[in-house]
Write an enzyme that holds these catalytic residues in place. Structure first.
Site, mmCIF file in Angstrom:
data_model
loop_
_atom_site.group_PDB
_atom_site.id
_atom_site.type_symbol
_atom_site.label_atom_id
_atom_site.label_comp_id
_atom_site.label_asym_id
_atom_site.label_seq_id
_atom_site.Cartn_x
_atom_site.Cartn_y
_atom_site.Cartn_z
ATOM 1 C CG ASP A 1 -0.279 -0.269 2.533
ATOM 2 O OD1 ASP A 1 0.971 -0.242 2.595
ATOM 3 O OD2 ASP A 1 -0.985 -0.492 3.533
ATOM 4 C CG HIS B 1 -5.738 -0.954 8.625
ATOM 5 N ND1 HIS B 1 -5.475 0.389 8.469
ATOM 6 C CD2 HIS B 1 -4.581 -1.494 9.105
ATOM 7 C CE1 HIS B 1 -4.222 0.624 8.814
ATOM 8 N NE2 HIS B 1 -3.657 -0.483 9.212
ATOM 9 C CG ASN C 1 -8.199 0.571 11.689
ATOM 10 O OD1 ASN C 1 -7.425 -0.322 11.352
ATOM 11 N ND2 ASN C 1 -8.416 1.637 10.938
ATOM 12 C CD GLU D 1 -8.046 2.571 7.048
ATOM 13 O OE1 GLU D 1 -7.971 1.675 7.915
ATOM 14 O OE2 GLU D 1 -7.297 3.565 7.056
HETATM 15 P P1 PGA Z 1 2.306 -1.116 12.434
HETATM 16 O O1 PGA Z 1 1.171 -0.957 11.349
HETATM 17 O O2 PGA Z 1 3.098 -2.322 12.051
HETATM 18 O O3 PGA Z 1 3.112 0.135 12.320
HETATM 19 O O4 PGA Z 1 1.617 -1.291 13.760
HETATM 20 C C1 PGA Z 1 0.400 -2.069 11.016
HETATM 21 C C2 PGA Z 1 -0.729 -1.631 10.141
HETATM 22 O O5 PGA Z 1 -1.258 -0.524 10.328
HETATM 23 O O6 PGA Z 1 -1.119 -2.397 9.260
#
Ligand code: PGA
Length: 233
Positions: A63, A132, A130, A137
């Site tokens: 992404d 995702h 959250n 999302e």
């Molecule tokens: P993080 O992000 O590894 O920085 O916790 C994970 C994500 O948001 O998919």
């Protein structure tokens, strides 16, 4: 559905995941989707320090934030700093997102086409606070494809943690449907802050409100969790 949960102590997490990743990328011709952010960072550092080699591998970036290219919170910049710049040689091929194009829908279509050429052998993913995966999302449908998305406040916060000097409003991401077509999926989860959302994703209802819950539909998923992240399973 068959998912394995591998629970590791926090001090072994990076070593173990880097080792299995190395075994995988030692096989030539692998097509890998890679995430960025804080979870994979120690894995990438260990992988690179241990002689990880992507010269036989095609890498697709999971992404990207709608941020000006060049900034430290861009996913392409994080992939470079955390992994690629630490390797002796670049991947066989690197496919990232051009977010500066006026036609982002066409750009997402290009990504889908590039993936469709040979599919993905392995998608490495993290999970957001959250629920995702990528930038899919809450509310994302199970059959979603690569597309432009509006970001949830938790994801915008994430960008700030990564050093963004502006708040991204949107991003582009591989879709849930796109990711579910990957031959294997590894979900990496570390830290106590992720325990509740991981439990929801694996044991709660399958729902677009927790996009990671759809991963349970996949036939070959391994969840790599440290003890803290696995504490509510
Ligand atoms: P993080 O992000 O590894 O920085 O916790 C994970 C994500 O948001 O998919």
């Amino acid at each position: 559905m068959s998912f394995n949960v591998r629970v590791l102590s926090a001090d072994r997490f990076a070593d173990r995941v880097a080792m299995v990743l190395k075994e995988r990328t030692d096989e030539p011709g692998q097509r890998l989707c890679l995430p960025t952010g804080s979870t994979p960072k120690p894995v990438y550092a260990t992988y690179a320090a241990g002689g990880g080699d992507l010269t036989g591998t095609t890498v697709f970036l999971l992404d990207e934030f709608g941020l000006t290219p060049g900034g430290p919170a861009r996913c392409d910049a994080m992939l470079d700093a955390d992994l690629l710049a630490r390797l002796a040689a670049p991947p066989a091929r690197l496919v990232t997102w051009d977010t500066t194009t006026p036609d982002l829908t066409a750009e997402c279509g290009r990504m889908e086409e590039e993936i469709a050429e040979g599919g993905l052998d392995l998608a490495l993913l993290g999970i957001g606070m959250n629920g995702h995966i990528g930038m899919n999302e809450p509310g994302s449908p199970v059959d979603s494809r690569s597309r432009v998305v509006d970001l949830h406040p938790a994801t915008v916060e994430g960008a700030a943690r990564y050093g963004a000097d502006e708040a991204p409003a949107w991003g582009v991401t591989l879709g849930i449907g796109t990711l579910l077509e990957s031959r294997s999926i590894w979900l990496l989860v570390t830290g106590s802050a992720k325990a509740e959302i991981l439990a929801k994703a694996l044991k709660g209802p399958e729902t677009p409100q927790v996009p990671a819950s759809f991963l349970r539909r996949h036939g070959d998923i391994t969840v790599w969790a440290d003890e803290e992240a696995a504490s509510q399973l």
